[in-house]
Design an enzyme around this catalytic site. Structure first.
Site, PDB file in Angstrom:
ATOM      1  N   LYS A  76     -11.379   7.260   7.311  1.00 29.50           N
ATOM      2  CA  LYS A  76     -11.330   5.943   7.945  1.00 29.50           C
ATOM      3  C   LYS A  76     -12.617   5.181   7.673  1.00 29.50           C
ATOM      4  O   LYS A  76     -13.721   5.719   7.830  1.00 29.50           O
ATOM      5  CB  LYS A  76     -11.094   6.086   9.454  1.00 29.50           C
ATOM      6  CG  LYS A  76     -10.835   4.748  10.141  1.00 29.50           C
ATOM      7  CD  LYS A  76     -10.282   4.943  11.539  1.00 29.50           C
ATOM      8  CE  LYS A  76     -10.012   3.627  12.232  1.00 29.50           C
ATOM      9  NZ  LYS A  76      -9.002   2.813  11.521  1.00 29.50           N
ATOM     10  N   HIS A  94     -11.215   9.764  14.580  1.00 31.64           N
ATOM     11  CA  HIS A  94     -10.278   9.624  13.465  1.00 31.64           C
ATOM     12  C   HIS A  94     -10.720  10.515  12.303  1.00 31.64           C
ATOM     13  O   HIS A  94     -11.830  11.041  12.293  1.00 31.64           O
ATOM     14  CB  HIS A  94     -10.204   8.171  12.986  1.00 31.64           C
ATOM     15  CG  HIS A  94      -9.423   7.278  13.905  1.00 31.64           C
ATOM     16  ND1 HIS A  94      -9.999   6.661  14.998  1.00 31.64           N
ATOM     17  CD2 HIS A  94      -8.117   6.921  13.907  1.00 31.64           C
ATOM     18  CE1 HIS A  94      -9.076   5.952  15.623  1.00 31.64           C
ATOM     19  NE2 HIS A  94      -7.932   6.083  14.982  1.00 31.64           N
ATOM     20  N   THR A 145      -3.183  -3.403   9.665  1.00 34.16           N
ATOM     21  CA  THR A 145      -4.518  -3.354   9.071  1.00 34.16           C
ATOM     22  C   THR A 145      -5.584  -3.556  10.143  1.00 34.16           C
ATOM     23  O   THR A 145      -5.451  -4.437  10.999  1.00 34.16           O
ATOM     24  CB  THR A 145      -4.654  -4.459   8.006  1.00 34.16           C
ATOM     25  OG1 THR A 145      -3.632  -4.291   7.030  1.00 34.16           O
ATOM     26  CG2 THR A 145      -6.014  -4.416   7.341  1.00 34.16           C
ATOM     27  N   GLU A 183       1.933  -2.009  -4.766  1.00 34.54           N
ATOM     28  CA  GLU A 183       0.621  -1.405  -4.965  1.00 34.54           C
ATOM     29  C   GLU A 183      -0.257  -2.376  -5.755  1.00 34.54           C
ATOM     30  O   GLU A 183       0.226  -3.335  -6.341  1.00 34.54           O
ATOM     31  CB  GLU A 183       0.721  -0.063  -5.697  1.00 34.54           C
ATOM     32  CG  GLU A 183       0.640   1.160  -4.802  1.00 34.54           C
ATOM     33  CD  GLU A 183      -0.633   1.213  -3.973  1.00 34.54           C
ATOM     34  OE1 GLU A 183      -1.610   0.490  -4.322  1.00 34.54           O
ATOM     35  OE2 GLU A 183      -0.672   1.943  -2.985  1.00 34.54           O
ATOM     36  N   ARG A 184      -1.544  -2.104  -5.740  1.00 36.77           N
ATOM     37  CA  ARG A 184      -2.488  -2.996  -6.421  1.00 36.77           C
ATOM     38  C   ARG A 184      -2.320  -2.912  -7.942  1.00 36.77           C
ATOM     39  O   ARG A 184      -1.857  -1.908  -8.475  1.00 36.77           O
ATOM     40  CB  ARG A 184      -3.927  -2.640  -6.037  1.00 36.77           C
ATOM     41  CG  ARG A 184      -4.367  -1.265  -6.468  1.00 36.77           C
ATOM     42  CD  ARG A 184      -5.758  -0.936  -5.951  1.00 36.77           C
ATOM     43  NE  ARG A 184      -6.204   0.384  -6.409  1.00 36.77           N
ATOM     44  CZ  ARG A 184      -5.876   1.522  -5.831  1.00 36.77           C
ATOM     45  NH1 ARG A 184      -5.073   1.521  -4.767  1.00 36.77           N
ATOM     46  NH2 ARG A 184      -6.331   2.663  -6.305  1.00 36.77           N
ATOM     47  N   ALA A 198      -1.116  -5.672  15.350  1.00 42.02           N
ATOM     48  CA  ALA A 198      -1.667  -4.815  16.396  1.00 42.02           C
ATOM     49  C   ALA A 198      -2.580  -3.783  15.773  1.00 42.02           C
ATOM     50  O   ALA A 198      -2.326  -3.292  14.676  1.00 42.02           O
ATOM     51  CB  ALA A 198      -0.547  -4.120  17.174  1.00 42.02           C
ATOM     52  N   MET A 223       0.309   0.590  16.681  1.00 41.19           N
ATOM     53  CA  MET A 223       1.721   0.269  16.865  1.00 41.19           C
ATOM     54  C   MET A 223       2.453   1.226  17.806  1.00 41.19           C
ATOM     55  O   MET A 223       3.648   1.072  18.020  1.00 41.19           O
ATOM     56  CB  MET A 223       2.434   0.301  15.495  1.00 41.19           C
ATOM     57  CG  MET A 223       1.915  -0.708  14.494  1.00 41.19           C
ATOM     58  SD  MET A 223       2.570  -2.344  14.812  1.00 41.19           S
ATOM     59  CE  MET A 223       1.715  -3.310  13.566  1.00 41.19           C
ATOM     60  N   GLY A 234       0.826  -1.206   0.000  1.00 39.75           N
ATOM     61  CA  GLY A 234       0.000   0.000   0.000  1.00 39.75           C
ATOM     62  C   GLY A 234       0.854   1.248   0.000  1.00 39.75           C
ATOM     63  O   GLY A 234       0.589   2.211   0.728  1.00 39.75           O
ATOM     64  N   ALA A 235       1.875   1.249  -0.859  1.00 38.86           N
ATOM     65  CA  ALA A 235       2.910   2.288  -0.822  1.00 38.86           C
ATOM     66  C   ALA A 235       2.383   3.693  -1.036  1.00 38.86           C
ATOM     67  O   ALA A 235       2.957   4.654  -0.506  1.00 38.86           O
ATOM     68  CB  ALA A 235       3.983   1.974  -1.876  1.00 38.86           C
ATOM     69  N   SER A 236       1.303   3.855  -1.764  1.00 37.58           N
ATOM     70  CA  SER A 236       0.816   5.201  -2.082  1.00 37.58           C
ATOM     71  C   SER A 236      -0.053   5.812  -0.981  1.00 37.58           C
ATOM     72  O   SER A 236      -0.338   7.003  -1.002  1.00 37.58           O
ATOM     73  CB  SER A 236       0.006   5.178  -3.388  1.00 37.58           C
ATOM     74  OG  SER A 236      -1.237   4.521  -3.184  1.00 37.58           O
TER      75      SER A 236
END
Length: 270
Positions: A162, A158, A102, A37-38, A125, A128, A11-13
């Protein structure tokens, strides 16, 4: 640098993906060896540093996770439940540590992770950060000390992007409160109030979720009785606290036996 352990970010972006990449790049304990990435994402095939708007990092974004994982000692994954479950089996094949941030995972997803953990080290977790995990411990202790005259409410806030509620952190806190009370959270959880709901059920653990703006993460655990309230609170003002915790977890997990671990293991709080 070549002798440092290699880490892949999935999920780099995303917001967390980019923060993780920056954190790894700034670290003298690890190096970035992959960015995933996807399929079809416009970052695929580009240098991840340039895609982020900066200098080239020499790491090309790929949509082939297994190829990326094969070069890594750890994978850090803040994506979606379906993606994480798929990554877990590929990470097990690569014998890499899988650090999972996640949230919103169903029991079916967790069962699949447990299967992957027979062959891989998984650190998962809902949050983190060191501060939140200390808050979890405090919540458990306070809940154990106070009886059901004290209603427990968990309030979380949040950003408006989210997609899951309650947050993974709120559920961690709820589980800690339930453990302190010696009860099962699933059977004592109140997650929605609307209309004429009647009086609060004694012994229930309540959850409230706030979504708005760019709130990174705020969590309150309130113990409310007649005449007094005790509130435990954690506020995250910078997403980097989660990235630093995830990197710490990745480094800690290297060399560990296959199995499921959490941040309390990483921080030595168990």
């Amino acid at each position: 640098m070549a002798d440092l352990p290699g880490i892949v970010v999935t999920g780099a972006s995303g917001r967390m993906g980019q923060m993780l990449i920056q954190t790894i790049q700034a670290s003298d304990a690890a190096r970035l060896v992959g960015a995933v990435e996807r399929d079809g994402h416009d970052w695929v095939g580009r240098d991840v540093g340039e895609a982020m708007g900066g200098a080239a990092l020499g790491v090309q974004v790929t949509d082939d996770p297994l190829e990326a994982f094969a070069k890594a000692q750890a994978v850090i994954d803040f994506t979606s439940p379906a993606a994480t479950v798929g990554f877990a089996h590929l990470t097990a094949q690569a014998r890499a540590v899988h650090v999972i941030g996640t949230t919103g995972m169903a029991q079916e997803d967790l069962d699949k992770l447990a299967i992957a953990a027979r062959h891989a080290t998984i650190v998962r977790a809902g949050n983190m950060s060191l501060g939140v995990n200390l808050l979890v411990q405090l919540t458990r202790q306070v809940a154990a000390a106070l009886d059901e005259d004290y209603d427990i409410e968990i309030i979380e806030a949040h950003h408006h992007h989210k997609v899951d509620a309650p947050s993974g952190t709120a559920l961690m806190l709820g589980e800690a409160a339930a453990e302190g009370r010696g009860i099962d959270l699933q059977g004592h959880s109140d997650r929605g109030r609307d209309g004429i709901t009647g009086a609060r059920t004694r012994g229930q653990i309540g959850f409230s979720a706030i979504r708005g703006g760019d709130i990174i993460g705020e969590h309150d655990v309130m113990f409310a009785a007649a005449g007094e309230r005790i509130t435990l609170r954690h506020v995250a003002s910078d997403r980097s606290v989660f990235a630093r915790g995830a990197l710490k977890a990745a480094l800690w997990g290297m060399g560990r036996k296959p199995g499921e671990y959490d941040m309390l293991d990483v921080l030595g709080l168990k």
